[in-house]
Enzyme design. Structure first.
Site, PDB file in Angstrom:
ATOM      1  N   ASP A  13       0.824  -1.242  -0.096  1.00  0.00           N
ATOM      2  CA  ASP A  13       0.089   0.055   0.090  1.00  0.00           C
ATOM      3  C   ASP A  13       0.783   1.407   0.108  1.00  0.00           C
ATOM      4  O   ASP A  13       0.450   2.466   0.422  1.00  0.00           O
ATOM      5  CB  ASP A  13      -0.928   0.155   1.153  1.00  0.00           C
ATOM      6  CG  ASP A  13      -1.647  -1.305   1.254  1.00  0.00           C
ATOM      7  OD1 ASP A  13      -2.461  -1.638   0.440  1.00  0.00           O
ATOM      8  OD2 ASP A  13      -1.663  -1.874   2.488  1.00  0.00           O
ATOM      9  N   HIS A  41      -4.497  -1.830  -6.629  1.00  0.00           N
ATOM     10  CA  HIS A  41      -3.957  -0.573  -7.226  1.00  0.00           C
ATOM     11  C   HIS A  41      -5.041   0.437  -7.555  1.00  0.00           C
ATOM     12  O   HIS A  41      -5.793   0.137  -8.389  1.00  0.00           O
ATOM     13  CB  HIS A  41      -2.858  -1.029  -8.368  1.00  0.00           C
ATOM     14  CG  HIS A  41      -2.062  -1.913  -8.295  1.00  0.00           C
ATOM     15  ND1 HIS A  41      -0.669  -1.638  -7.445  1.00  0.00           N
ATOM     16  CD2 HIS A  41      -1.806  -3.360  -8.481  1.00  0.00           C
ATOM     17  CE1 HIS A  41       0.112  -2.685  -7.562  1.00  0.00           C
ATOM     18  NE2 HIS A  41      -0.538  -3.770  -8.038  1.00  0.00           N
ATOM     19  N   THR A  42      -4.748   1.429  -6.946  1.00  0.00           N
ATOM     20  CA  THR A  42      -5.544   2.647  -7.372  1.00  0.00           C
ATOM     21  C   THR A  42      -4.973   3.451  -8.208  1.00  0.00           C
ATOM     22  O   THR A  42      -3.996   4.201  -7.771  1.00  0.00           O
ATOM     23  CB  THR A  42      -6.178   3.339  -6.010  1.00  0.00           C
ATOM     24  OG1 THR A  42      -6.664   2.524  -5.052  1.00  0.00           O
ATOM     25  CG2 THR A  42      -7.164   4.419  -6.497  1.00  0.00           C
ATOM     26  N   ARG A 142       3.173 -29.295  -6.833  1.00  0.00           N
ATOM     27  CA  ARG A 142       3.359 -29.875  -7.739  1.00  0.00           C
ATOM     28  C   ARG A 142       1.811 -30.245  -8.423  1.00  0.00           C
ATOM     29  O   ARG A 142       1.648 -31.442  -9.113  1.00  0.00           O
ATOM     30  CB  ARG A 142       4.457 -30.909  -8.210  1.00  0.00           C
ATOM     31  CG  ARG A 142       5.883 -29.977  -8.083  1.00  0.00           C
ATOM     32  CD  ARG A 142       6.904 -31.311  -8.305  1.00  0.00           C
ATOM     33  NE  ARG A 142       6.618 -32.173  -7.211  1.00  0.00           N
ATOM     34  CZ  ARG A 142       7.687 -32.380  -6.437  1.00  0.00           C
ATOM     35  NH1 ARG A 142       8.615 -31.548  -6.328  1.00  0.00           N
ATOM     36  NH2 ARG A 142       7.588 -33.390  -5.408  1.00  0.00           N
ATOM     37  N   ARG A 302     -10.169  -2.709   5.065  1.00  0.00           N
ATOM     38  CA  ARG A 302     -10.289  -2.473   6.424  1.00  0.00           C
ATOM     39  C   ARG A 302      -9.119  -1.310   6.585  1.00  0.00           C
ATOM     40  O   ARG A 302      -8.460  -0.869   5.914  1.00  0.00           O
ATOM     41  CB  ARG A 302      -9.124  -3.735   6.786  1.00  0.00           C
ATOM     42  CG  ARG A 302      -9.987  -5.038   6.789  1.00  0.00           C
ATOM     43  CD  ARG A 302      -9.058  -6.178   7.222  1.00  0.00           C
ATOM     44  NE  ARG A 302      -8.125  -6.723   6.178  1.00  0.00           N
ATOM     45  CZ  ARG A 302      -7.390  -7.858   6.549  1.00  0.00           C
ATOM     46  NH1 ARG A 302      -7.437  -8.247   7.485  1.00  0.00           N
ATOM     47  NH2 ARG A 302      -6.721  -8.033   5.399  1.00  0.00           N
ATOM     48  N   LEU A 331       3.755  12.283   0.842  1.00  0.00           N
ATOM     49  CA  LEU A 331       4.392  13.484   1.616  1.00  0.00           C
ATOM     50  C   LEU A 331       3.328  14.549   2.074  1.00  0.00           C
ATOM     51  O   LEU A 331       3.314  15.118   3.476  1.00  0.00           O
ATOM     52  CB  LEU A 331       5.367  14.187   0.751  1.00  0.00           C
ATOM     53  CG  LEU A 331       6.894  13.728   1.039  1.00  0.00           C
ATOM     54  CD1 LEU A 331       7.774  14.285  -0.109  1.00  0.00           C
ATOM     55  CD2 LEU A 331       7.455  13.947   2.219  1.00  0.00           C
TER      56      LEU A 331
END
Length: 430
Positions: A13, A41-42, A142, A302, A331
């Protein structure tokens, strides 16, 4: 020839999808090499937000090849649904290539995953219950079924029939759950395979041909180094190798063809699920970071656990993945926090340690050693270069580079593509 690997340096994330999407603009092929639809993935593309779980971020560039590599485990139902989701939004997926050697996830994998997590109770790992672990278990044992097997009905039926005997005994006798009938799965999943067979090929050949032709190839990791089955916080890990070394196994491209490894790190730290987290915050600052950063899982929804930036973790990621560059994301989320903290080491039984321990018992006793830095109050979401950042923000980034031993080559101050900025190109040849 130029190739770049994007890996998460924390517990997933970190914003890898956004960075991969940004770097995709200069790539000619984009490939995923491990994991499955347990990773979310956004991506924002042309003002539209997309949430992908299986298909690589490069799918939005129809002139670029987008690869699901052999190291992935693919849920055929989820793949068909994701393709429909993209088609309904007008996205052309003709550039998708799916490895014929990738293993598939079947309903019994999901049911076993759910039942096993429930059985563990307080000792649960925090799996997404998508069947990933059981599918990788079958691969190692296998007895897994590959996409190439799914496309041949006779082979698929033979392998499925064999596996159901064992899986049903496990479900019925151990978990006391209902098993599956052959007809419950055979026709439905064979049909899924027929719906995406046009994309199936030997993707190792595709990727190596691209590199041999001098094209730029981007490898997109899922999860993060601390979730790696060998190098992460075992057993609270995923079932594959998100580290850069996983690229060679999961894509069929040799290590000599990898040029740069970009580690993506949040400006703080998050984790979904159970397991050790030395810098975790339980106060109002943690709550603020969670809300401002929208820290909720893409796959599970979550709430993510939140903590200060941990340089011990990222140093570990640098070492085991051979990081050449760091991309610092989110940031902007730290704006307004008066005093920021960076974990520089741990105290274990009174002794200072600077490397991440393997023992969970040791980790539980580790206390973070913090260095405090002044924060900033200026809005940084509109900056266009490193020089535009407040001096305290630049100092924060510089200190992270010093403590981790990796140059910060990119930074991000918001969700949009225009809010990602390059300090040094990762597509450089040296």
């Amino acid at each position: 020839m130029s190739s770049v690997v994007v890996v998460g340096t924390q517990w997933g994330d970190e914003g890898k999808g956004k960075i991969t999407d940004f770097l995709s603009e200069n790539a000619e092929a984009i490939a995923r090499y491990q994991g499955g639809n347990n990773a979310g993935h956004t991506i924002k593309f042309d003002g539209v937000t997309y949430k992908l779980h299986l298909i690589p971020s490069g799918i939005f560039y129809k002139e670029k090849i987008s690869v699901i590599g052999n190291g992935m485990v693919v849920d055929p139902k989820a793949l068909v649904e994701e393709l429909k989701y993209l088609h309904d939004k007008g996205v052309d997926t003709s550039n998708l290539r799916i490895s014929n050697r990738a293993h598939i996830i079947l309903p019994y994998h999901i049911r076993i995953d759910e039942a096993d997590e429930e059985r563990k109770g307080a000792n649960k790992i925090g799996t997404t219950k998508k069947g990933i672990g059981p599918a990788y278990m079958d691969k190692a044992a296998r007895v897994g079924i590959r996409i190439i097997d799914l496309l041949d009905k006779e082979t698929f039926k033979e392998k499925l029939e064999h596996n159901l005997g064992e899986k049903n005994r496990l479900l019925e006798r151990f978990y006391e759950l209902e098993g599956f009938k052959l007809e419950d799965i055979l026709e439905e999943y064979y049909d899924y395979g027929q719906q995406f067979k046009e994309y199936v090929c030997d993707t190792s050949v595709v990727l190596n041909d691209a590199l041999d032709d001098g094209k730029r190839v981007l490898f997109e990791g899922a999860q993060g180094v601390m979730l790696d089955i060998d190098q992460g916080t075992y057993p609270f890990v995923t079932s594959s190798n998100p580290i850069a070394g996983g690229v060679t196994i999961g894509s069929g491209v040799g290590p000599s063809k990898i040029n740069h490894v970009v580690g993506v790190a949040k400006a703080y730290t998050t984790r979904v699920g159970d397991g050790p987290f030395p810098t975790e915050l339980f106060d109002t600052i943690g709550d603020t970071i969670r809300e401002v950063g929208h820290e909720y899982g893409t796959t599970t929804g979550r709430p993510r656990r939140v903590g200060w930036f941990d340089s011990v973790v990222v140093r570990h990621a640098r070492r085991v993945s051979g990081l050449t560059d760091l991309s610092l994301t989110l940031l902007d989320v730290l704006t307004g926090i008066e005093t920021l903290k960076i974990c520089v080491a741990y105290k274990l039984d009174g002794k200072t340690i600077t490397e991440f321990p393997a023992s969970l018992k040791d980790l539980a006793r580790c206390e973070p050693v913090y260095e405090e830095l002044p924060g900033w109050t200026e809005d940084i979401t509109g900056v266009t270069s490193l020089d535009d950042l407040p001096v305290n923000c630049r100092h924060y980034m510089e200190r992270i580079a010093q403590l981790t031993g990796v140059q910060v080559s990119m930074f991000s101050v918001g969700p949009d593509r225009a809010q990602t900025h390059v300090i040094k190109s990762v597509w450089r040849l040296a």
